[in-house]
Write an enzyme that holds these catalytic residues in place. Structure first.
Site, PDB file in Angstrom:
ATOM      1  N   GLY A 111      62.452  26.222  52.784  1.00 15.24           N
ATOM      2  CA  GLY A 111      62.129  24.803  52.787  1.00 15.24           C
ATOM      3  C   GLY A 111      60.696  24.538  52.363  1.00 15.24           C
ATOM      4  CD  GLN A 187      58.511  22.578  55.364  1.00 13.79           C
ATOM      5  OE1 GLN A 187      59.420  21.788  55.144  1.00 13.79           O
ATOM      6  NE2 GLN A 187      58.744  23.839  55.687  1.00 13.79           N
ATOM      7  CG  ASP A 335      58.350  27.284  62.354  1.00 14.59           C
ATOM      8  OD1 ASP A 335      59.329  26.513  62.236  1.00 14.59           O
ATOM      9  OD2 ASP A 335      57.486  27.428  61.478  1.00 14.59           O
TER      10      ASP A 335
END
Length: 450
Positions: A111, A187, A335
């Protein structure tokens, strides 16, 4: 001859890990190093490809995700040497000079590769690009970066109202924007900042909480003007920028170190030293959460390496207690929540994790999968819409579990198995190679196997 604790079983393209806790008990002890930080590895390859001159990278992660980034940018015209941990060189093609590839760019399972690259590709006028990924990545939401890019003037097409890959991009001259992101996501922030590299003026991203700041640090190191306001959780890039190749030393990935931190904390009589780990404050939520649970973790030999804080982490077994995890800490440990759930299983009391709905759209639905798989082993976990409620203290029993092709699930279940009675079979263990190719070898090392 003692029976090995950790063994492999390979059938066709699937691998299973068999973890058998000896009846006499088990402790883990070793000094180990973890692979290079995945986030920094991606960004070093990307900025090296966009810069003028040569970039040298030491300690690059050799997982499948950075390999996907390297392959994409080779197809876009950058020269990148064979990937290794010693020294990788990147001869950049120069900002704005990426070539129109003659084939579809494949981001694999990454991703980060896809979302960050979309900002770069969208800002290259007069060129056409198509980006895809594996079946998992093609199901993950891209609208969170597509929509702000469209506000900048990007032309992007894709499935489900431009929200799913494959995506087609017609490069444009973008305009700067001020974007208030509804989620704290490195991101999203990085994609917009990278898109702003070639715009005229200031492009700003403001987040509801601070996400990891590797892009801001590295963009500054490569010569871009970046303004960070910690009071408002905003970052601004001033374009058009000029990037110059740099020497990058990648520290060990704290997301990978997290598995060993939990292993050392939950397995009785254990002590592990994890050397050369990046401890960037936007990434150390796992240390704070484990600290709240009473884990015995010490930072040693703290230092700065190539602009990033680094330390050796020593963890010893301790009695853990439940805690409440949510709010602004979540972006700094998103994460690590699968392995944090494992720690909570062995903590006294009920741990509640909230504000982590993002986990439902990762490589798997990590909330559902971790609850289901740990419950199979005897845990007491209830799914919440945005997290987990974990009642600790119930002994685990080995059984068959499955990674659902998610690297962090595979490794988290393997660590849980170290403290489970009997034999646990972790199916789909090959997924660990996405971010940690040597995970099994290190697991065997800490269990005293050669």
């Amino acid at each position: 001859m003692p029976v090995p604790v950790v063994t492999h079983k390979i059938t066709e393209d699937r691998q299973s890990l068999l973890i058998q806790k000896p009846t006499s008990g088990l402790y883990v002890a070793s000094a180990i190093r973890v692979p290079g930080d995945k986030s920094i590895s991606h960004r070093a390859l990307m900025l090296g490809a966009l810069a003028t001159g040569e970039t040298q990278i030491q300690g690059l992660l050799l997982g499948e995700d950075p390999r996907s980034t390297a392959e994409c940018f080779r197809a876009l015209g950058a020269e990148i040497s064979e990937l290794n941990t010693e020294l990788v060189w990147v001869r950049g093609i120069g900002l704005g000079q990426l070539l129109e590839p003659n084939d579809i760019l494949n981001a694999g399972n990454s991703g980060t590769t896809m979302r960050l690259m979309l900002g770069i590709l969208a800002s290259h006028p007069g060129r056409f690009f198509t980006v895809t990924g594996d079946s998992s990545l093609r199901s993950r939401p891209m609208s969170r970066v597509v929509k702000p890019l469209q506000q900048m003037g990007a032309t992007i097409w894709g499935r489900k109202a431009n929200s799913l890959a494959p995506l087609a991009i017609q490069g444009q001259q973008l305009k700067p924007i001020t974007y208030n992101s509804p989620i704290a996501s490195a991101q999203v922030k990085s994609c917009i900042l990278l898109a702003g590299l070639m715009t005229e003026g200031e492009t700003t991203v403001t987040e509801p909480a601070l996400s990891r700041d590797h892009s801001e640090r590295m963009l500054k190191a490569f010569g871009a003007e970046v303004i960070v306001d910690s009071q408002t959780n905003s970052a601004t890039i001033v374009g058009p920028a000029k990037l110059q190749g740099q020497s990058v030393i990648v520290p060990g990935d704290i997301s990978s170190a997290a598995f060993w931190l939990v292993a050392g904390a939950i397995v009785p009589d254990s002590e592990l030293l994890i050397e050369n780990v990046g401890v960037n404050p936007t990434r150390t939520g796992i240390l704070e959460a484990l600290g709240m649970m009473g884990a015995d973790i010490k930072l040693e030999n703290e230092r700065i390496v190539a602009g990033e804080p680094v330390a050796d982490l020593r963890v010893r077994h301790s009695k853990l207690k439940a805690c409440q995890i949510g709010g602004e800490i979540i972006p700094r440990l998103i994460d690590e929540i699968p392995i944090l759930a494992v720690a909570a299983v062995f903590a006294e009391g009920t741990t509640v994790i909230r504000d982590a709905a993002e986990l439902r759209v990762k490589e798997s639905d990590r909330i559902a999968v971790m609850a289901n798989q740990l419950n199979r082993m005897g845990a007491k976990i209830t799914e919440l819409p945005d997290g987990l409620e974990i009642t600790g203290g119930t002994p685990l029993t080995g059984t068959d579990v499955d990674s659902h092709t998610d690297h962090r699930i595979a490794m988290s279940l393997a660590i849980a198995a170290l403290n489970a009675d009997g034999t646990t079979t972790v199916n789909g263990a090959e997924a660990a190679a996405i971010s940690y190719p040597d995970f099994t070898t290190t697991l065997q090392q800490i269990c005293g196997q050669d």
